[in-house]
Design a protein around this motif. Structure first.
Motif, PDB file in Angstrom:
ATOM      1  N   TYR A 268       0.819  -1.213   0.000  1.00 48.34           N
ATOM      2  CA  TYR A 268       0.000   0.000   0.000  1.00 48.34           C
ATOM      3  C   TYR A 268       0.854   1.266   0.000  1.00 48.34           C
ATOM      4  O   TYR A 268       0.459   2.285  -0.575  1.00 48.34           O
ATOM      5  CB  TYR A 268      -0.947  -0.006   1.199  1.00 48.34           C
ATOM      6  CG  TYR A 268      -1.966  -1.120   1.134  1.00 48.34           C
ATOM      7  CD1 TYR A 268      -2.722  -1.311  -0.019  1.00 48.34           C
ATOM      8  CD2 TYR A 268      -2.162  -1.972   2.207  1.00 48.34           C
ATOM      9  CE1 TYR A 268      -3.651  -2.336  -0.105  1.00 48.34           C
ATOM     10  CE2 TYR A 268      -3.091  -3.001   2.137  1.00 48.34           C
ATOM     11  CZ  TYR A 268      -3.830  -3.184   0.977  1.00 48.34           C
ATOM     12  OH  TYR A 268      -4.747  -4.202   0.896  1.00 48.34           O
ATOM     13  N   ARG A 272       0.401   4.366  -2.481  1.00 49.19           N
ATOM     14  CA  ARG A 272       0.211   5.738  -1.988  1.00 49.19           C
ATOM     15  C   ARG A 272       1.171   6.701  -2.672  1.00 49.19           C
ATOM     16  O   ARG A 272       0.776   7.788  -3.133  1.00 49.19           O
ATOM     17  CB  ARG A 272       0.415   5.803  -0.478  1.00 49.19           C
ATOM     18  CG  ARG A 272       0.181   7.206   0.101  1.00 49.19           C
ATOM     19  CD  ARG A 272       0.568   7.281   1.567  1.00 49.19           C
ATOM     20  NE  ARG A 272       2.002   7.152   1.762  1.00 49.19           N
ATOM     21  CZ  ARG A 272       2.879   8.149   1.621  1.00 49.19           C
ATOM     22  NH1 ARG A 272       2.456   9.359   1.262  1.00 49.19           N
ATOM     23  NH2 ARG A 272       4.159   7.951   1.840  1.00 49.19           N
ATOM     24  N   HIS A 400     -12.284   2.756   1.108  1.00 47.94           N
ATOM     25  CA  HIS A 400     -10.894   3.176   1.180  1.00 47.94           C
ATOM     26  C   HIS A 400     -10.123   2.161   2.028  1.00 47.94           C
ATOM     27  O   HIS A 400     -10.709   1.403   2.801  1.00 47.94           O
ATOM     28  CB  HIS A 400     -10.762   4.575   1.781  1.00 47.94           C
ATOM     29  CG  HIS A 400     -11.074   5.673   0.806  1.00 47.94           C
ATOM     30  ND1 HIS A 400     -12.336   5.871   0.291  1.00 47.94           N
ATOM     31  CD2 HIS A 400     -10.281   6.625   0.249  1.00 47.94           C
ATOM     32  CE1 HIS A 400     -12.310   6.903  -0.548  1.00 47.94           C
ATOM     33  NE2 HIS A 400     -11.082   7.380  -0.590  1.00 47.94           N
ATOM     34  N   THR A 402      -7.124   1.647   4.807  1.00 44.60           N
ATOM     35  CA  THR A 402      -6.302   2.281   5.836  1.00 44.60           C
ATOM     36  C   THR A 402      -5.191   1.319   6.238  1.00 44.60           C
ATOM     37  O   THR A 402      -5.434   0.132   6.444  1.00 44.60           O
ATOM     38  CB  THR A 402      -7.142   2.643   7.075  1.00 44.60           C
ATOM     39  OG1 THR A 402      -8.208   3.516   6.669  1.00 44.60           O
ATOM     40  CG2 THR A 402      -6.293   3.341   8.125  1.00 44.60           C
ATOM     41  N   TYR A 403      -3.982   1.826   6.326  1.00 45.13           N
ATOM     42  CA  TYR A 403      -2.840   0.990   6.716  1.00 45.13           C
ATOM     43  C   TYR A 403      -1.864   1.822   7.534  1.00 45.13           C
ATOM     44  O   TYR A 403      -1.891   3.064   7.521  1.00 45.13           O
ATOM     45  CB  TYR A 403      -2.139   0.411   5.482  1.00 45.13           C
ATOM     46  CG  TYR A 403      -1.371   1.434   4.662  1.00 45.13           C
ATOM     47  CD1 TYR A 403       0.004   1.594   4.820  1.00 45.13           C
ATOM     48  CD2 TYR A 403      -2.025   2.252   3.745  1.00 45.13           C
ATOM     49  CE1 TYR A 403       0.708   2.527   4.073  1.00 45.13           C
ATOM     50  CE2 TYR A 403      -1.343   3.195   3.007  1.00 45.13           C
ATOM     51  CZ  TYR A 403       0.037   3.326   3.177  1.00 45.13           C
ATOM     52  OH  TYR A 403       0.741   4.261   2.453  1.00 45.13           O
ATOM     53  N   THR A 404      -1.000   1.140   8.248  1.00 41.71           N
ATOM     54  CA  THR A 404       0.015   1.792   9.079  1.00 41.71           C
ATOM     55  C   THR A 404       1.387   1.258   8.696  1.00 41.71           C
ATOM     56  O   THR A 404       1.584   0.046   8.574  1.00 41.71           O
ATOM     57  CB  THR A 404      -0.236   1.523  10.572  1.00 41.71           C
ATOM     58  OG1 THR A 404      -1.530   2.017  10.926  1.00 41.71           O
ATOM     59  CG2 THR A 404       0.821   2.207  11.431  1.00 41.71           C
ATOM     60  N   SER A 409      -0.115   6.370   9.935  1.00 43.36           N
ATOM     61  CA  SER A 409      -1.310   5.804   9.317  1.00 43.36           C
ATOM     62  C   SER A 409      -1.671   6.591   8.061  1.00 43.36           C
ATOM     63  O   SER A 409      -1.572   7.826   8.033  1.00 43.36           O
ATOM     64  CB  SER A 409      -2.484   5.828  10.294  1.00 43.36           C
ATOM     65  OG  SER A 409      -2.250   4.947  11.371  1.00 43.36           O
ATOM     66  N   TYR A 410      -2.112   5.863   7.042  1.00 44.13           N
ATOM     67  CA  TYR A 410      -2.464   6.469   5.760  1.00 44.13           C
ATOM     68  C   TYR A 410      -3.750   5.840   5.240  1.00 44.13           C
ATOM     69  O   TYR A 410      -4.129   4.744   5.647  1.00 44.13           O
ATOM     70  CB  TYR A 410      -1.353   6.269   4.730  1.00 44.13           C
ATOM     71  CG  TYR A 410      -0.021   6.856   5.114  1.00 44.13           C
ATOM     72  CD1 TYR A 410       0.264   8.192   4.878  1.00 44.13           C
ATOM     73  CD2 TYR A 410       0.958   6.060   5.709  1.00 44.13           C
ATOM     74  CE1 TYR A 410       1.503   8.729   5.216  1.00 44.13           C
ATOM     75  CE2 TYR A 410       2.193   6.592   6.053  1.00 44.13           C
ATOM     76  CZ  TYR A 410       2.461   7.924   5.807  1.00 44.13           C
ATOM     77  OH  TYR A 410       3.683   8.454   6.154  1.00 44.13           O
ATOM     78  N   GLU A 411      -4.366   6.533   4.285  1.00 41.32           N
ATOM     79  CA  GLU A 411      -5.564   6.022   3.637  1.00 41.32           C
ATOM     80  C   GLU A 411      -5.449   6.221   2.131  1.00 41.32           C
ATOM     81  O   GLU A 411      -5.016   7.280   1.662  1.00 41.32           O
ATOM     82  CB  GLU A 411      -6.807   6.762   4.149  1.00 41.32           C
ATOM     83  CG  GLU A 411      -8.115   6.226   3.595  1.00 41.32           C
ATOM     84  CD  GLU A 411      -9.318   6.952   4.156  1.00 41.32           C
ATOM     85  OE1 GLU A 411      -9.894   6.467   5.151  1.00 41.32           O
ATOM     86  OE2 GLU A 411      -9.667   8.015   3.603  1.00 41.32           O
ATOM     87  N   SER A 434      -6.198  -2.960  -3.719  1.00 45.50           N
ATOM     88  CA  SER A 434      -6.178  -3.837  -2.552  1.00 45.50           C
ATOM     89  C   SER A 434      -5.425  -5.120  -2.874  1.00 45.50           C
ATOM     90  O   SER A 434      -5.708  -5.787  -3.870  1.00 45.50           O
ATOM     91  CB  SER A 434      -7.598  -4.187  -2.107  1.00 45.50           C
ATOM     92  OG  SER A 434      -7.553  -5.130  -1.054  1.00 45.50           O
TER      93      SER A 434
END
Length: 512
Positions: A268, A272, A400, A402-404, A409-411, A434
């Motif tokens: 991810y 991003r 959306h 969301t991950y860390t 943390s980001y989306e 995904s």
């Protein structure tokens, strides 16, 4: 469920075919053992160029190809690449400090133009603006483009086997002049660009010059460049400019794992950073418009792609500098990038993925007699339908992710999308960002309706780490199936970590 609205009555603009451009630099295995094997090679070739690569590349309609660099361009002397090949000098390649390779100059102006003709692409030449003179740059243009017999340089071109002019239209004046192209300030480079452009334009009114802009890490270059450029207004002379070059690499220095070993958050993170090219394009274009409101100039993203800088020697085949394997991760990144270019076709007039073969975000791997199309090749094959089509406004609503990673943390959106229409055929391209979940997508068509049946083309694999290799050259290829939309709605399932093309007949409710 994710919902996508596509408006047949809101066109962004025409998608320039040059957005689907490519890049050939004299770097690693791109030229030698990549596109070029030589006319005396046992490997099947057309005038010295690898036949299988030529045939496959032509299939995806490569509108334009940039050459000879990149950084290589800033020490290149075009005269080294003309005349009988056995008499051409052997020189030090710009990349010698990285891999110890020298330059044979077997592929020069004549050969590269021939390659472009074989694959039906326009050539885009990068001019040495650092270590040569303005006159020599102008002379190269004259050598390439002056009509047969008109000047001594045109006669020289004829003597070297090409009586008719090459008609090279696109000329990049310098490359990465903030870095390997001389470590210049934007003001220094602007002064050089103005000289090169104003002197060279006399060779032909059809010439389109491209200026060196920033990479993503130094956006402030643009403001300073245009402040200097506008000084010309006081004397009433404007150096011509067709495009302003940007470079954007999704550079993997470790936070994204390695080429083949990574976690979900590392996947991810790559997506991003890839998505961040969109605000970069928007901000750069805004500065360009503010500086030149009366002189339209387009953005040229003439280097882009995923660059595994710490991991670019993977043994697939692991032979050349900056060579790397291509998997579904690179394919999805390529798809979301092309979706962004499609949606901003009113700003982006050209883009060149780096690079064509055996280097960085390649479409091909080549070694000996073998030539493999990577996953990204098939993305370009699927997306070629967008060329010269009208880009449509799209609205994506829904899930959306969301991950860390590294404590932050980001989306990101789950789906990337673009759509275009040409001759009543609607093309919708989707990338599922995904790495874990399939996505159900409902596509609403506004101001029109679907008619008849359509097709759904899916590029996916059981593992997102799958790619094509010399051992398994067709492990990942698109699969096609028929679909039957009804009215103005269509529901499809987009597999995880995949790229999808929908081709649908439609008609518009817009008044003629």
């Amino acid at each position: 469920m994710i919902q996508i609205g596509i408006r047949l009555d809101e066109e962004i603009g025409r998608i320039h075919p040059h957005i689907y451009g490519h890049f050939v630099e004299h770097l690693g295995g791109v030229v030698y053992d990549g596109i070029w094997v030589g006319e005396d090679s046992d490997i099947p070739n057309i005038k010295g160029f690898r036949q299988e690569l030529v045939e496959k590349l032509k299939e995806i309609q490569p509108a334009v190809i940039r050459w000879p660099g990149g950084c290589f361009a800033e020490t290149y002397d075009w005269r080294d690449g003309i005349g009988p090949r056995e008499q051409r000098p052997v020189t030090v390649n710009w990349w010698y400090m990285n891999d110890g390779k020298i330059e044979s100059n077997q592929v020069g102006s004549h050969e590269f133009v021939e390659f472009c003709r074989l694959v039906s692409a326009e050539p885009y030449f990068a001019v040495n603006a650092t270590t040569t003179t303005v006159l020599e740059a102008r002379n190269w243009i004259e050598y390439c483009n002056m009509e047969q017999g008109m000047t001594t340089l045109a006669l020289k071109r004829e003597k070297n086997g090409s009586p008719e002019p090459f008609n090279v239209k696109y000329w990049g004046l310098g490359n990465e002049n903030w870095g390997g192209g001389g470590c210049m300030t934007p003001e220094d480079y602007c002064h050089i660009y103005r000289k090169y452009a104003i002197i060279s334009k006399s060779v032909g009114p059809e010439l389109q010059f491209i200026a060196c802009g920033p990479y993503e890490g130094i956006p402030e270059w643009t403001e300073k460049f245009w402040a200097k450029y506008k000084e010309m207004y006081t004397v009433g002379r404007i150096a011509p400019m067709y495009g302003y070059s940007l470079h954007y690499y999704v550079t993997n220095t470790g936070a994204m794992g390695s080429e083949l070993e990574y976690t979900g958050p590392q996947w991810y993170e790559m997506m991003r950073v890839g998505l961040d090219i969109e605000p970069f394009l928007q901000s750069q274009y805004a500065m360009l418009q503010a500086a030149l409101p009366a002189h339209p100039v387009g953005l040229v993203v003439d280097e882009w792609g995923v660059w595994h800088q710490l991991y670019g020697k993977h043994p697939q085949p692991g032979k050349y500098l900056y060579e790397q394997a291509g998997t579904m991760r690179e394919a999805v990144l390529a798809a979301l990038t092309l979706n962004i270019f499609n949606r901003h076709c009113d700003k982006v007039v050209m883009a060149n993925v780096a690079q064509l073969v055996n280097c960085i975000h390649s479409l091909f791997l080549a070694k000996g007699s073998a030539c493999v199309a990577t996953t990204s090749y098939y993305v370009f094959d699927m997306y070629k339908v967008h060329q010269n089509a009208a880009s449509l406004q799209t609205e994506v609503e829904g899930k959306h992710i969301t991950y860390t990673i590294e404590g932050e943390s980001y989306e990101i959106p789950a789906i990337s999308c673009s759509a275009s229409v040409k001759d009543d055929v609607l093309a919708v391209t989707l990338a599922n960002l995904s790495v874990e979940d399939d996505q159900d997508v409902l596509i609403h068509l506004y101001a029109g309706q679907y008619t008849g049946t359509g097709t759904m083309h899916v590029l996916s694999s059981p593992s997102p780490k799958d790619g094509n290799s010399f051992e398994e050259p067709y492990k990942v290829t698109p699969v096609e199936q028929a679909i039957a939309p009804a009215g103005s709605e269509l529901t499809v399932t987009v597999p995880k970590a995949s790229v999808v093309l929908l081709k649908l007949n439609c008609y518009s409710h817009k008044p003629v």
